[in-house]
Design an enzyme around this catalytic site. Structure first.
Site, PDB file in Angstrom:
ATOM      1  CG  HIS A 517      -2.299   0.576   0.885  1.00  0.00           C
ATOM      2  ND1 HIS A 517      -2.478   1.665   0.064  1.00  0.00           N
ATOM      3  CD2 HIS A 517      -3.538   0.197   1.281  1.00  0.00           C
ATOM      4  CE1 HIS A 517      -3.761   1.943  -0.036  1.00  0.00           C
ATOM      5  NE2 HIS A 517      -4.436   1.056   0.685  1.00  0.00           N
ATOM      6  CG  ASP A 521      -3.044   4.804  -3.880  1.00  0.00           C
ATOM      7  OD1 ASP A 521      -2.543   4.574  -2.758  1.00  0.00           O
ATOM      8  OD2 ASP A 521      -2.872   5.862  -4.509  1.00  0.00           O
TER       9      ASP A 521
END
Length: 544
Positions: A517, A521
């Site tokens: 992450h 995204d």
């Protein structure tokens, strides 16, 4: 703070080196593991790797020039840093912050210098065969004390944290001493063996040698004489011949062949298992090429495997345990996957893909003679094309920046006896399905035989793990850092599906994408999976 890099000592007899090629220029950003230059020694031309990060601030030896060992080669530091004083210090800086060691250099510790050795005796130490290797395990000795050693003979197979590699001799003589027995592990630079003239008394050498904090005990010496020169670790270079078979050749033989314009496929190797050595290149004549080329390469000798004894019968209700010593591979897997899971914030995206068209296309493709394409090959090809459209998936996290790779090097996870290795397909996006299939079969086969080179497991930008052949329909993988994502591929399942409002029998496959992450995204990962799905469900688009 700036780091001084000096001309390394890449062989026991090297006193000076020539910079053949600089692969970086002043002002370039340097990462740990980057190749700075190619340096020509008295034995071969070797890649010189950086163990530092920063900016290349200064080059002290231009391309083509020769300088003594320990001369000022380069300076790495912070961009804009003033290194005038370091440069003025000259070719032999008084106390360099770090002197880089090449990943394949064999170092003879100061306690056993050439002047202290009996005439013709060579001390062979545990080599550093990969950039992360700190210790090695002797998997198999192919020679025993008393054997006559010829230049190019394979002495032993050494297990590193990445692979099991053959260790080749550049010396002729008698194997007088073995310092590390089969199955034993020792630090890099520990006493591995001693080679020299027959009958030489090396008791004092063996007893006095200290490396990695250990002192080797003397063992019996044996016989048969020949001159000795230098010993170093060698990765066997394997190049494809015209018929797609692999050619075994030492790096020195490869270099000489390149200089003389000789094709390795025309040379008959005189070494073990048909390996091409330096002398084969030196003695090669074009007139012999016709007969040499016609002669097939000798197949590698089959390795004898010890069949494990059956486990003892344990009555019900009785406690029984077995302790298995961790291999180097298992240790490094534990270390790296733990680091990945606990440092990178993982999340997983799952998508279901119709495989009906892929199954039809594969059946047609495999009707072409000498063509064998698997569903995994199709997933690899589709992933490579999708990564070109979504390069953020093909990225790497660093504390100060995100590196987006516009080249695609896909690592393919392969299960082996001791754990898992990830051989890499360089520039996968430019490979055809048949090329991918042939490369994967070759790499996977050599991975299971522990014959992969460390360079064949470096540089991946994305990883694929497939457990579909085991009937696993869906799973999540841990990211293979420094990659930002790994794709988990499940089994093809025949099931009822809805098409055009009707329930029909269809074939589907689950794909799970684990993402970091910090770099990817959720929406970016989802868009990649949509593109991947389109390629797999419409295979003809991969051929456009």
């Amino acid at each position: 703070m700036a780091t001084i890099i000096t001309m390394p000592r890449l062989s026991d007899t090297m006193t000076e080196g020539t910079v053949a090629t600089w692969l970086k220029k002043v002002g370039d950003k340097i990462n740990e593991g980057d190749i700075l230059a190619e340096i020509e020694t008295d034995k071969a031309t070797m890649e010189f790797e950086s163990f530092n990060e920063g900016t290349l601030l200064y080059i002290g030896i231009p391309e083509g020039e020769t300088a003594p060992v320990d001369s000022l080669l380069a300076i790495i530091g912070t961009e804009g840093e003033d290194v005038t004083a370091l440069i003025a210090g000259g070719a032999t800086p008084p106390a360099p912050a770090t002197t880089e060691a090449p990943k394949e250099a064999t170092v003879t510790p100061a306690t056993t210098t050439t002047t202290e050795l009996p005439k013709g005796v060579i001390v062979v130490t545990m080599p550093r065969l990969s950039d992360t290797m700190t210790e090695g395990t002797v998997a198999t000795w192919l020679k025993k004390v008393g054997d006559t050693i010829a230049e190019g003979d394979i002495l032993a197979e050494i297990e590193t944290d990445k692979a099991t590699m053959e260790f080749e001799s550049f010396n002729a003589g008698t194997l007088l001493y073995i310092g590390i027995q089969e199955g034993n592990t020792a630090p890099v630079d520990s006493l591995l063996a001693i080679i020299g003239p027959a009958g030489t008394d090396i008791t004092g050498v063996a007893a006095g040698f200290t490396a990695g904090g250990t002192t080797a005990a003397p063992v019996a010496t044996e016989t048969a004489a020949a001159p000795a020169t230098t010993e170093k670790s060698v990765e066997t270079v394997q190049e494809p011949s015209a018929d797609g078979q692999r050619i075994l050749a030492s790096p020195l033989a490869k270099k000489l062949a390149s200089e003389k314009g000789i094709q390795l496929s025309q040379v008959k190797g005189s070494g073990e298992n048909g390996r091409i050595t330096k002398s084969d290149i030196e003695n090669f004549t074009p007139q012999a090429s016709a007969t040499t080329q016609a002669a097939p390469q000798q197949a590698p000798a089959a390795k004898t495997e010890t069949v494990a004894a059956p486990k003892p019968y344990v009555p019900a209700g009785q406690v029984a345990t077995e302790e298995i010593k961790n291999s180097q591979m298992r240790k490094i897997i534990a270390k790296r996957l733990s680091e990945s899971l606990f440092t990178a914030p993982h999340y997983n995206l799952v998508i279901e893909v119709s495989m009906d068209e892929a199954m039809k296309s594969r059946a047609v493709i495999n009707t072409v003679p000498d063509t064998k394409v698997s569903f995994n090959d199709m997933v690899i090809k589709a992933s490579a094309l999708a990564l070109k459209k979504h390069p953020k998936i093909n990225s790497q996290w660093k504390e100060d920046a995100i590196t987006i790779n516009y080249h695609v090097n896909i690592g393919v996870a392969v299960a082996v006896e001791d754990g898992l290795v990830v051989p890499v397909l360089p520039f996968t996006d430019g490979m055809s399905l048949s090329q991918i299939g042939a490369s994967v079969r070759d790499l996977a086969g050599r991975a299971k035989n522990k014959k992969l080179l460390p360079t064949e497991m470096e540089g991946s930008t994305f990883t694929i793990s497939n457990l579909g052949m085991f009937g696993i329909t869906e799973f999540n993988s841990i990211i293979n850092q420094p990659n930002s994502a790994i794709l988990s591929v499940g089994a093809i399942v025949e099931k009822p599906v809805v098409k055009n409002g009707q329930i029909v029998v269809g074939n589907t496959m689950m794909l799970s994408l684990a993402c970091d992450h910090r770099t990817i995204d959720g929406a970016t990962g989802a868009q990649f999976l949509q593109t991947l799905k389109q390629y797999i469900e419409n295979p003809v688009t991969m051929l456009a």
